[in-house]
Scaffold this active site. Sequence first.
Site, short mmCIF file in Angstrom:
data_model
loop_
_atom_site.label_atom_id
_atom_site.label_comp_id
_atom_site.label_asym_id
_atom_site.label_seq_id
_atom_site.Cartn_x
_atom_site.Cartn_y
_atom_site.Cartn_z
N TYR A 1 15.43 -6.87 48.09
CA TYR A 1 14.19 -7.12 48.84
C TYR A 1 14.22 -8.47 49.53
O TYR A 1 13.41 -9.36 49.25
CB TYR A 1 12.98 -7.02 47.90
CG TYR A 1 13.02 -5.79 47.03
CD1 TYR A 1 12.98 -4.51 47.58
CD2 TYR A 1 13.14 -5.90 45.65
CE1 TYR A 1 13.04 -3.38 46.79
CE2 TYR A 1 13.19 -4.77 44.84
CZ TYR A 1 13.14 -3.52 45.42
OH TYR A 1 13.20 -2.41 44.63
N HIS B 1 8.13 -15.13 49.39
CA HIS B 1 8.33 -16.30 50.24
C HIS B 1 8.77 -15.78 51.60
O HIS B 1 9.50 -14.80 51.69
CB HIS B 1 9.44 -17.20 49.72
CG HIS B 1 9.23 -17.74 48.35
ND1 HIS B 1 8.30 -18.72 48.07
CD2 HIS B 1 9.83 -17.45 47.17
CE1 HIS B 1 8.34 -19.00 46.78
NE2 HIS B 1 9.26 -18.24 46.21
N HIS C 1 5.63 -12.46 43.45
CA HIS C 1 5.34 -13.37 44.57
C HIS C 1 6.34 -13.12 45.70
O HIS C 1 7.33 -12.41 45.52
CB HIS C 1 5.32 -14.83 44.13
CG HIS C 1 6.64 -15.41 43.75
ND1 HIS C 1 7.29 -15.10 42.58
CD2 HIS C 1 7.43 -16.31 44.39
CE1 HIS C 1 8.42 -15.78 42.50
NE2 HIS C 1 8.53 -16.52 43.60
#
Length: 177
Positions: free
Chosen positions: A148, A62, A60
């Site tokens: 990342y 954000h 996922h």
Amino acid sequence: MPNYRRIWCPGGTYFFTHALRVRHGNDLLVRHIDVLRDSVRTVRRSHPFQIHGWVVLPDHLHCLIELPPGEADFALRWRLIKMLFSHDVPADEWRSKILLRRRERGIWQRRYWEHLIRDDEDFRRHLDYIHINPLKHGLVQRVSDWPYSTFHRDVEDGLYPLDWAGDPQADVDLYDD
């Protein structure tokens, strides 16, 4: 059936969570990080937005982005990013007959979380949440160890110290995914 309502605010700043359809044990996003980065770059050229914060985890992501004045269509930007990413990664995931019939990849969850940022405190809280996420998920011992993330850019800009939230025993009061 749930009644999803999006808040469309021209020039707004938004926090987003986007997740893969299959999360457990899936590292697709970090395995193909360059494809994701290229997809975002391509979309930003035709549909600009400012990135205030971003973290990509295995399953996922954000982010905290700001739309240009007068523009409110974040959905178009996300549709294009996901479409480009899905097109450019190998088609090796399992797909149901329904997905095959619809010619869909089934990489991403259909829904995503969106939150319109309301003030400076809300902005800061969400930016902290983005950067603490790899630590929260047990991927690293220090936020600075996760590659990342915009955390490194924000350290260079003086927004965070390099050792911010570096103690895995620290009590960080941020809400869950």
